[in-house]
Scaffold this motif. Structure first.
Motif, PDB file in Angstrom:
ATOM      1  N   VAL A   5       0.835  -1.198   0.000  1.00 32.74           N
ATOM      2  CA  VAL A   5       0.000   0.000   0.000  1.00 32.74           C
ATOM      3  C   VAL A   5       0.871   1.250   0.000  1.00 32.74           C
ATOM      4  CG1 VAL A   5      -1.692   1.336   1.311  1.00 32.74           C
ATOM      5  CG2 VAL A   5      -1.964  -1.136   1.091  1.00 32.74           C
ATOM      6  N   ALA A   6       1.956   1.226   0.801  1.00 33.59           N
ATOM      7  CA  ALA A   6       2.859   2.375   0.854  1.00 33.59           C
ATOM      8  C   ALA A   6       3.499   2.612  -0.512  1.00 33.59           C
ATOM      9  CB  ALA A   6       3.935   2.138   1.912  1.00 33.59           C
ATOM     10  N   HIS A   7       3.848   1.531  -1.201  1.00 31.12           N
ATOM     11  CA  HIS A   7       4.450   1.653  -2.534  1.00 31.12           C
ATOM     12  C   HIS A   7       3.453   2.259  -3.522  1.00 31.12           C
ATOM     13  CE1 HIS A   7       7.098   0.897  -5.862  1.00 31.12           C
ATOM     14  NE2 HIS A   7       6.268   0.034  -6.432  1.00 31.12           N
ATOM     15  N   ILE A   8       2.203   1.825  -3.443  1.00 33.71           N
ATOM     16  CA  ILE A   8       1.159   2.391  -4.306  1.00 33.71           C
ATOM     17  C   ILE A   8       1.016   3.884  -4.027  1.00 33.71           C
ATOM     18  CG2 ILE A   8      -1.339   2.414  -4.728  1.00 33.71           C
ATOM     19  CD1 ILE A   8      -1.308  -0.626  -4.263  1.00 33.71           C
ATOM     20  N   GLY A   9       1.076   4.233  -2.757  1.00 31.91           N
ATOM     21  CA  GLY A   9       0.979   5.644  -2.398  1.00 31.91           C
ATOM     22  C   GLY A   9       2.116   6.461  -2.970  1.00 31.91           C
ATOM     23  N   GLU A  10       3.327   5.917  -2.920  1.00 28.81           N
ATOM     24  CA  GLU A  10       4.492   6.626  -3.459  1.00 28.81           C
ATOM     25  C   GLU A  10       4.377   6.815  -4.969  1.00 28.81           C
ATOM     26  OE1 GLU A  10       7.685   4.161  -2.223  1.00 28.81           O
ATOM     27  OE2 GLU A  10       7.510   4.695  -0.086  1.00 28.81           O
ATOM     28  N   LEU A  11       3.958   5.763  -5.668  1.00 20.60           N
ATOM     29  CA  LEU A  11       3.795   5.861  -7.118  1.00 20.60           C
ATOM     30  C   LEU A  11       2.709   6.870  -7.482  1.00 20.60           C
ATOM     31  CD1 LEU A  11       4.019   2.077  -8.153  1.00 20.60           C
ATOM     32  CD2 LEU A  11       5.679   3.869  -8.677  1.00 20.60           C
ATOM     33  N   THR A  12       1.638   6.870  -6.687  1.00 24.35           N
ATOM     34  CA  THR A  12       0.543   7.813  -6.940  1.00 24.35           C
ATOM     35  C   THR A  12       1.013   9.249  -6.767  1.00 24.35           C
ATOM     36  OG1 THR A  12      -1.120   6.206  -6.234  1.00 24.35           O
ATOM     37  CG2 THR A  12      -1.767   8.521  -6.214  1.00 24.35           C
ATOM     38  N   GLU A  13       1.729   9.520  -5.697  1.00 24.65           N
ATOM     39  CA  GLU A  13       2.218  10.880  -5.447  1.00 24.65           C
ATOM     40  C   GLU A  13       3.169  11.326  -6.558  1.00 24.65           C
ATOM     41  OE1 GLU A  13       1.226  13.051  -3.279  1.00 24.65           O
ATOM     42  OE2 GLU A  13      -0.127  11.678  -2.244  1.00 24.65           O
ATOM     43  N   SER A  14       4.012  10.415  -7.018  1.00 29.71           N
ATOM     44  CA  SER A  14       4.942  10.744  -8.105  1.00 29.71           C
ATOM     45  C   SER A  14       4.171  11.082  -9.377  1.00 29.71           C
ATOM     46  CB  SER A  14       5.904   9.580  -8.362  1.00 29.71           C
ATOM     47  OG  SER A  14       6.751   9.363  -7.249  1.00 29.71           O
ATOM     48  N   LEU A  16       1.046  12.102  -9.664  1.00 31.48           N
ATOM     49  CA  LEU A  16       0.299  13.347  -9.506  1.00 31.48           C
ATOM     50  C   LEU A  16       1.211  14.569  -9.562  1.00 31.48           C
ATOM     51  CD1 LEU A  16      -2.191  12.303  -6.669  1.00 31.48           C
ATOM     52  CD2 LEU A  16      -2.679  12.525  -9.116  1.00 31.48           C
ATOM     53  N   ALA A  17       2.480  14.354  -9.250  1.00 31.48           N
ATOM     54  CA  ALA A  17       3.448  15.444  -9.323  1.00 31.48           C
ATOM     55  C   ALA A  17       3.999  15.630 -10.737  1.00 31.48           C
ATOM     56  CB  ALA A  17       4.597  15.187  -8.352  1.00 31.48           C
ATOM     57  N   GLY A  18       3.518  14.804 -11.674  1.00 33.97           N
ATOM     58  CA  GLY A  18       3.949  14.931 -13.065  1.00 33.97           C
ATOM     59  C   GLY A  18       5.187  14.143 -13.404  1.00 33.97           C
ATOM     60  N   GLU A  19       5.612  13.261 -12.510  1.00 34.66           N
ATOM     61  CA  GLU A  19       6.803  12.457 -12.752  1.00 34.66           C
ATOM     62  C   GLU A  19       6.437  11.167 -13.491  1.00 34.66           C
ATOM     63  OE1 GLU A  19       8.598  11.753  -8.985  1.00 34.66           O
ATOM     64  OE2 GLU A  19       8.592  13.875  -8.405  1.00 34.66           O
ATOM     65  N   ILE A  20       7.368  10.659 -14.279  1.00 31.58           N
ATOM     66  CA  ILE A  20       7.173   9.383 -14.975  1.00 31.58           C
ATOM     67  C   ILE A  20       7.565   8.258 -14.038  1.00 31.58           C
ATOM     68  CG2 ILE A  20       7.825   7.959 -16.942  1.00 31.58           C
ATOM     69  CD1 ILE A  20       6.190  10.436 -17.654  1.00 31.58           C
ATOM     70  N   THR A  21       6.626   7.343 -13.780  1.00 30.98           N
ATOM     71  CA  THR A  21       6.895   6.254 -12.844  1.00 30.98           C
ATOM     72  C   THR A  21       7.359   4.978 -13.537  1.00 30.98           C
ATOM     73  OG1 THR A  21       4.642   5.339 -12.916  1.00 30.98           O
ATOM     74  CG2 THR A  21       5.058   7.172 -11.377  1.00 30.98           C
ATOM     75  N   ALA A  25      -0.309   2.338 -15.489  1.00 23.17           N
ATOM     76  CA  ALA A  25      -1.529   2.775 -14.802  1.00 23.17           C
ATOM     77  C   ALA A  25      -1.309   4.087 -14.061  1.00 23.17           C
ATOM     78  CB  ALA A  25      -1.996   1.690 -13.833  1.00 23.17           C
ATOM     79  N   PHE A  26      -0.185   4.201 -13.391  1.00 20.19           N
ATOM     80  CA  PHE A  26       0.094   5.411 -12.625  1.00 20.19           C
ATOM     81  C   PHE A  26       0.425   6.588 -13.539  1.00 20.19           C
ATOM     82  CE2 PHE A  26       0.753   1.951  -9.670  1.00 20.19           C
ATOM     83  CZ  PHE A  26       0.093   2.407  -8.538  1.00 20.19           C
ATOM     84  N   ASP A  27       1.155   6.310 -14.610  1.00 19.96           N
ATOM     85  CA  ASP A  27       1.461   7.386 -15.554  1.00 19.96           C
ATOM     86  C   ASP A  27       0.189   7.904 -16.215  1.00 19.96           C
ATOM     87  OD1 ASP A  27       4.132   7.209 -14.956  1.00 19.96           O
ATOM     88  OD2 ASP A  27       4.627   5.901 -16.653  1.00 19.96           O
ATOM     89  N   ALA A  28      -0.739   6.989 -16.508  1.00 23.79           N
ATOM     90  CA  ALA A  28      -2.028   7.401 -17.083  1.00 23.79           C
ATOM     91  C   ALA A  28      -2.804   8.246 -16.082  1.00 23.79           C
ATOM     92  CB  ALA A  28      -2.843   6.175 -17.493  1.00 23.79           C
ATOM     93  N   LEU A  29      -2.766   7.849 -14.807  1.00 26.20           N
ATOM     94  CA  LEU A  29      -3.430   8.635 -13.772  1.00 26.20           C
ATOM     95  C   LEU A  29      -2.873  10.052 -13.738  1.00 26.20           C
ATOM     96  CD1 LEU A  29      -5.196   9.057 -11.221  1.00 26.20           C
ATOM     97  CD2 LEU A  29      -3.286   8.118  -9.894  1.00 26.20           C
TER      98      LEU A  29
END
Length: 249
Positions: A5-14, A16-21, A25-29
């Motif tokens: 869950v913590a890893h998902i949170g980190e990827l989500t924050e990245s 949302l900050a405009g970073e490429i993960t 799925a996260f990049d699309a978000l």
């Protein structure tokens, strides 16, 4: 599980900050959130829901249950509403969008009580169980099925209240979005209503929506979307999403 869950949170924050993960799925978000100005708090609220499940959390009260439903589904409804064009500061419509997700999750919980029990999960509030002299982990045993029929009705009635509220919010959406939302509301609402109809036999076999029933709701929703005349559904008595901390784990 907590680490995941913590890893998902980190990827989500990245994202949302405009970073490429590097995770599609996260990049699309990140792209959609930037293009549609989705408030970051909604994605964070969903992750809080993941954290509750990872911690094996259970609701103590009906308000706890509704707050959980917001975190795992209502917040998604808010994000979808923004994607459909609802302004991030349109609190009333976003509350109605949250209500749709809550209605969906209540229907899921009602339908899946037996499956959840089989894997050691129970989303029924402690005060509901206490009122019917039931215990989590024992509630799905055959001797208690009549009482569980009452629980199924409570869940279905609650889902119906939130579905009615959500239909008011759909009225402000563009036609295609309104049609989609009303179709989904009918399909998921049908699940909850079927649980209520079956009573104590609701979990003898899993409630499903057939393809014909889904098509029927799509057709009915088209007419509803054209007329755009939802029945009045004040939401003053409904639980309202909050930006406060999630339920205690």
């Amino acid at each position: 599980m907590a680490a995941r869950v913590a890893h998902i949170g980190e990827l989500t924050e990245s994202a949302l900050a405009g970073e490429i993960t590097g995770e599609a799925a996260f990049d699309a978000l990140g792209v959609v959130a930037a293009e549609c100005a989705i408030p970051r708090e909604y994605a964070r609220d969903v992750i809080e829901g993941f954290a509750l499940d990872a911690a094996g959390w259970r609701p103590r009260s009906e308000a706890d249950l509704l707050r959980y439903c917001y975190h795992v589904a209502g917040a998604v409804g808010c994000m979808m509403a923004v994607v459909m064009g609802v302004a991030p500061d349109d609190r009333d419509t976003l509350d109605r969008a949250s209500d749709l997700g809550i209605a969906f999750q209540l229907a899921n919980i009602a339908r899946d009580l037996s499956e959840d029990d089989a894997v050691g999960r129970c989303y029924l509030p402690d005060d509901w169980l206490s009122e019917l002299d039931l215990s989590a982990g024992e509630h799905m045993r055959p001797p208690y099925r009549k009482r569980m029929g009452v629980v199924g009705k409570w869940l279905a009635d609650l889902a119906e209240d939130y579905e009615a509220s959500a239909r008011i919010g759909a009225a402000v959406l563009p036609f295609r979005s309104r049609w989609a939302v009303l179709a989904a509301a009918g399909i998921y609402g049908g699940i909850a209503r079927e649980v209520r109809k079956r009573g104590s036999h609701a979990w003898d076999r899993r409630v499903v929506t057939t393809k014909a029933q889904k098509l029927g709701w799509v057709a009915k929703a088209f007419g509803q979307a054209v007329l755009n005349r939802a029945s009045p559904a004040p939401r003053e008595r409904l639980w309202t999403r909050v930006r406060a901390a999630p339920p205690r784990a």
